[in-house]
Design an enzyme around this catalytic site. Structure first.
Site, PDB file in Angstrom:
ATOM      1  CB  ALA A   1      -0.918  -0.013   1.217  1.00 41.40           C
TER       2      ALA A   1
ATOM      3  N   GLY B   1      -0.013  -5.126   0.561  1.00 38.30           N
ATOM      4  CA  GLY B   1      -1.196  -5.052  -0.285  1.00 38.30           C
ATOM      5  C   GLY B   1      -0.993  -5.692  -1.640  1.00 38.30           C
TER       6      GLY B   1
ATOM      7  CD  GLU C   1      -3.336  -7.578   2.525  1.00 34.02           C
ATOM      8  OE1 GLU C   1      -3.855  -7.839   3.621  1.00 34.02           O
ATOM      9  OE2 GLU C   1      -3.046  -6.413   2.164  1.00 34.02           O
TER      10      GLU C   1
ATOM     11  CD  GLU D   1       0.789  -5.920   5.451  1.00 32.50           C
ATOM     12  OE1 GLU D   1       0.077  -5.958   4.445  1.00 32.50           O
ATOM     13  OE2 GLU D   1       1.503  -6.892   5.810  1.00 32.50           O
TER      14      GLU D   1
END
Length: 256
Positions: free
Chosen positions: A64, A107, A110, A130
């Site tokens: 992200a 992300g 993911e 993260e």
């Protein structure tokens, strides 16, 4: 230029390419919104039978957008459209192949796990780092990773933030196959072409049965499968497929 490019390598295949090389394809709200818009259009397009999601040659998506998140409060994050975007991505009905070169982290990992098939290059790296920036996965990492690799392997990755190689990911069951980096997209295209030549209604029902059945008790999952199996006998593709088999000729599936 758009942060997500839509390409049509063939009439039946859509290719979505993350295009933020200056930030290693970091996923922000703009990227998510573009993915949702493109997927909605591809889902509605009867000619599209399979979709590929890819990034660059060195980075699929490095996570992200940390710069954007660094100033956000809990209230800001709660108001973010990210959760709705990922729900829309999950709802995409057609087969999705992730073609992963380089880093697929946070992300990015993911996003790859939202796909139905993952083709990884030999140089790819996967991870959920993260925890190293004081947070945790928020787009399914704590749920999809254990389902893919098991609790104990997942916990090690989630709690350390360590990366694993494509070969390690393959051994854990996180990817479908590993190929030389230069062959990732050609291999994904070959798989997509093969899937696109098969009956699209059956493909959608297989995907639905697998995804919905994963969270059901076995008896309920088997009932779901059986209902879908029976309904396919009312499709023209079922008649065409079986007649082509009996007549020893290639089938011509129309998606009807």
């Amino acid at each position: 230029m758009s942060a997500v490019l839509l390409e049509r390598p063939t009439a039946s295949i859509g290719l979505l390419r993350l295009n933020r090389p200056e930030v290693r394809n970091a996923i922000d709200d703009t990227v998510r919104a573009l993915l949702v818009d493109h997927l909605a259009a591809l889902d509605a397009d009867p000619d599209i039978r399979c979709v590929i999601v890819t990034g660059g040659e060195k980075v699929f998506a490095a996570g992200a957008d940390i710069k954007a998140m660094s100033v956000m409060s809990a209230a800001d994050m709660a108001a973010s459209p990210a959760a709705a975007a990922y729900a829309a991505i999950r709802a995409f009905r057609k087969p999705v192949i992730a073609a992963v070169c380089g880093f697929a982290l946070g992300g990015g990992c993911e996003l790859a796990m939202h796909a139905d098939i993952i083709v990884a290059g030999e140089g790819a790296k996967f991870g959920q780092p993260e925890i190293k920036v004081g947070i945790m996965p928020g787009a399914g990492g704590t749920q999809r990773l254990p389902r893919a690799v098991g609790k104990f392997k997942a916990m090690k990755l989630l709690l350390t933030g360590d990366f694993i190689s494509a070969r390690e990911a393959d051994g854990l069951g996180l990817v479908s196959e590993v190929v030389p980096d230069a062959e990732v997209l050609p291999r994904a295209l070959a798989l997509a072409t093969a899937i696109a030549g098969l009956p699209p209604i059956a493909a959608r029902e297989i995907k639905r049965a697998v995804l919905e059945g994963a969270d059901l008790p076995l008896a309920d999952g088997l009932a779901l499968e059986r209902r879908a199996f029976v309904q396919l006998f009312d499709t023209k593709d079922q008649k065409e497929g079986m007649m082509a088999f009996l007549e020893k000729r290639p089938a011509d599936f129309k998606g009807e």
